[in-house]
Design an enzyme around this catalytic site. Structure first.
Site, PDB file in Angstrom:
ATOM      1  CG  LEU A  27      10.591 -11.205   0.286  1.00  0.00           C
ATOM      2  CD1 LEU A  27       9.885 -11.595   1.624  1.00  0.00           C
ATOM      3  CD2 LEU A  27      10.941  -9.370   0.905  1.00  0.00           C
TER       4      LEU A  27
ATOM      5  CD1 TRP B 102      -1.317  10.537   1.992  1.00  0.00           C
ATOM      6  CD2 TRP B 102       0.854  10.699   1.055  1.00  0.00           C
ATOM      7  NE1 TRP B 102      -0.314  10.412   2.960  1.00  0.00           N
ATOM      8  CE2 TRP B 102       0.755  11.015   2.333  1.00  0.00           C
ATOM      9  CE3 TRP B 102       1.232  11.452   0.078  1.00  0.00           C
ATOM     10  CZ2 TRP B 102       1.990  11.868   2.223  1.00  0.00           C
ATOM     11  CZ3 TRP B 102       2.214  11.533   0.175  1.00  0.00           C
ATOM     12  CH2 TRP B 102       2.543  12.183   1.662  1.00  0.00           C
TER      13      TRP B 102
ATOM     14  CB  ILE C 132      -9.744  -8.796  -7.504  1.00  0.00           C
ATOM     15  CG1 ILE C 132     -10.481  -9.346  -6.794  1.00  0.00           C
ATOM     16  CG2 ILE C 132      -8.042  -9.846  -7.650  1.00  0.00           C
ATOM     17  CD1 ILE C 132      -9.391 -10.141  -4.820  1.00  0.00           C
ATOM     18  CB  SER C 133      -7.731  -4.263  -9.241  1.00  0.00           C
ATOM     19  OG  SER C 133      -8.389  -2.895  -9.434  1.00  0.00           O
TER      20      SER C 133
ATOM     21  CD  GLU D 152      -7.941 -16.481   5.453  1.00  0.00           C
ATOM     22  OE1 GLU D 152      -9.542 -14.887   5.587  1.00  0.00           O
ATOM     23  OE2 GLU D 152      -8.731 -17.494   5.396  1.00  0.00           O
TER      24      GLU D 152
ATOM     25  CG  HIS E 202       2.591   7.726  -8.119  1.00  0.00           C
ATOM     26  ND1 HIS E 202       1.066   6.726  -7.568  1.00  0.00           N
ATOM     27  CD2 HIS E 202       1.370   8.095  -9.320  1.00  0.00           C
ATOM     28  CE1 HIS E 202       0.591   7.443  -8.261  1.00  0.00           C
ATOM     29  NE2 HIS E 202       0.595   7.849  -9.711  1.00  0.00           N
TER      30      HIS E 202
ATOM     31  CG  ASP F  90      -5.882   2.455  -4.664  1.00  0.00           C
ATOM     32  OD1 ASP F  90      -5.442   3.071  -5.260  1.00  0.00           O
ATOM     33  OD2 ASP F  90      -7.048   2.033  -5.083  1.00  0.00           O
TER      34      ASP F  90
HETATM   35  C1  FPP Z   1      -2.335   3.412  -6.993  1.00  0.00           C
HETATM   36  O1  FPP Z   1      -2.030   4.296  -6.529  1.00  0.00           O
HETATM   37  C2  FPP Z   1      -0.750   3.428  -7.313  1.00  0.00           C
HETATM   38  C3  FPP Z   1      -0.193   2.715  -7.959  1.00  0.00           C
HETATM   39  C4  FPP Z   1      -0.711   2.807  -9.617  1.00  0.00           C
HETATM   40  C5  FPP Z   1       1.369   3.076  -8.786  1.00  0.00           C
HETATM   41  C6  FPP Z   1       2.148   2.745  -7.227  1.00  0.00           C
HETATM   42  C7  FPP Z   1       3.921   2.613  -7.390  1.00  0.00           C
HETATM   43  C8  FPP Z   1       4.996   3.322  -6.445  1.00  0.00           C
HETATM   44  C9  FPP Z   1       3.974   2.758  -5.172  1.00  0.00           C
HETATM   45  C10 FPP Z   1       5.196   3.967  -6.707  1.00  0.00           C
HETATM   46  C11 FPP Z   1       6.985   2.782  -5.917  1.00  0.00           C
HETATM   47  C12 FPP Z   1       6.512   1.881  -6.269  1.00  0.00           C
HETATM   48  C13 FPP Z   1       8.170   0.384  -6.789  1.00  0.00           C
HETATM   49  C14 FPP Z   1       7.782  -0.448  -7.214  1.00  0.00           C
HETATM   50  C15 FPP Z   1       9.188   0.761  -6.575  1.00  0.00           C
HETATM   51  P1  FPP Z   1      -3.356   5.720  -7.251  1.00  0.00           P
HETATM   52  O2  FPP Z   1      -2.893   6.521  -7.955  1.00  0.00           O
HETATM   53  O3  FPP Z   1      -4.523   5.305  -8.094  1.00  0.00           O
HETATM   54  O4  FPP Z   1      -3.976   6.017  -6.444  1.00  0.00           O
HETATM   55  P2  FPP Z   1      -5.473   7.267  -5.956  1.00  0.00           P
HETATM   56  O5  FPP Z   1      -6.663   5.834  -5.973  1.00  0.00           O
HETATM   57  O6  FPP Z   1      -5.792   7.617  -4.576  1.00  0.00           O
HETATM   58  O7  FPP Z   1      -5.981   8.049  -7.022  1.00  0.00           O
END
Ligand code: FPP
Length: 249
Positions: free
Chosen positions: A135, A29, A197-198, A209, A41, A24
């Protein structure tokens, strides 16, 4: 070995076998840098590489990443399509490296909604890495913990209807065996500061943990992962027993 002795063994394990991560904070960021959310992302892909590298080097057997929830479709259209393009690109660009590192890739979640092209790419990546055993990397896409449990129940109901199973066969183990991920989570990491947990791995998180580092996902590094594992090693896992029982006092 009696049950308490077994629990003492489990409680002392310092490396978690199964780590799950809620990635998250990408949007925040990016926003703090005056950039669109998709920029965060994209930066998150490097943090995924760091997590996989740490898991490989440190004997973690299963790493499960929450990349896109069944609720994330509610985001603006351009963010959803940007994420789908990013996942498609990452599947193509990263799978050879995963294969060379002996990592098996599995996509969990309801893939029926994805385009045929994307489903084919997923199947190709899974097949290419199917024989790897250093893994297991599970990436949750269009995933929800409630969906996973309902899906498992539907599979069990089908087997009962066909006579393969009887209603009396239903047990915790049977449900576990019919989930996408049968392994309990030992350590859950959530970046971004939220303590939720979403709808992630609801069944498998029963005894895990939790570690919530003060970083946004693009800031996640192998050092942060090490802090999480050190925290895990310091915990006494009781599984319902008393501390005295676990310590054998
Ligand atoms: C949550 O942050 C993140 C996501 C919904 C997307 C996660 C995707 C990646 C990390 C890209 C790469 C992934 C792979 C598997 C190659 P948010 O957008 O909710 O952030 P915020 O809470 O700051 O709005």
């Amino acid at each position: 070995m009696n049950q308490i002795a077994d629990l003492q063994n489990i409680s002392k394990k310092s490396v978690p076998a199964h780590v799950a991560i809620i990635m998250d904070g990408n949007g925040r960021w990016a926003k703090s840098r005056g950039k669109p959310r998709i920029f965060g992302h994209k930066a998150g892909v490097e943090a995924v590489r760091q997590a996989v590298s740490f898991a490989c080097k440190n004997g973690i057997k299963v790493l499960t990443l929450f990349a896109f929830s069944s609720e994330n479709w509610r985001r603006p259209d351009d963010e959803v399509s940007g994420l789908m393009e990013l996942f498609t690109w990452a599947l193509g660009s990263e799978v050879s490296k995963l294969n060379e590192s002996n990592v098996r890739l599995k996509i969990i979640g309801d893939r029926n909604v994805f385009s045929e092209n994307f489903r084919r790419k997923i199947a190709e990546a899974e097949n290419k890495t199917a024989g790897n055993d250093r893994l297991l990397l599970n990436v949750a896409l269009n995933y929800g913990g409630r969906w996973e449990i309902v899906n498992a129940l539907q599979k069990i109901a089908g087997k009962i209807n066909s006579g393969e199973l009887a209603a009396g066969d239903i047990s915790e183990q049977l449900l576990t065996d019919n989930l996408e991920i049968p392994q309990d989570v030992d350590l859950l990491i959530r970046t971004g500061g939220e303590k939720r947990i979403s709808n992630f791995l609801l069944w498998q998180l029963a005894y895990s943990e939790m570690f919530i580092p003060d970083v946004l996902w693009p800031e996640f590094t192998e050092e942060v992962f090490k802090e999480a594992v050190d925290y895990f090693a310091s915990r006494e896992r009781r599984f319902g027993c008393t501390g005295e029982q676990i310590r054998g006092e």
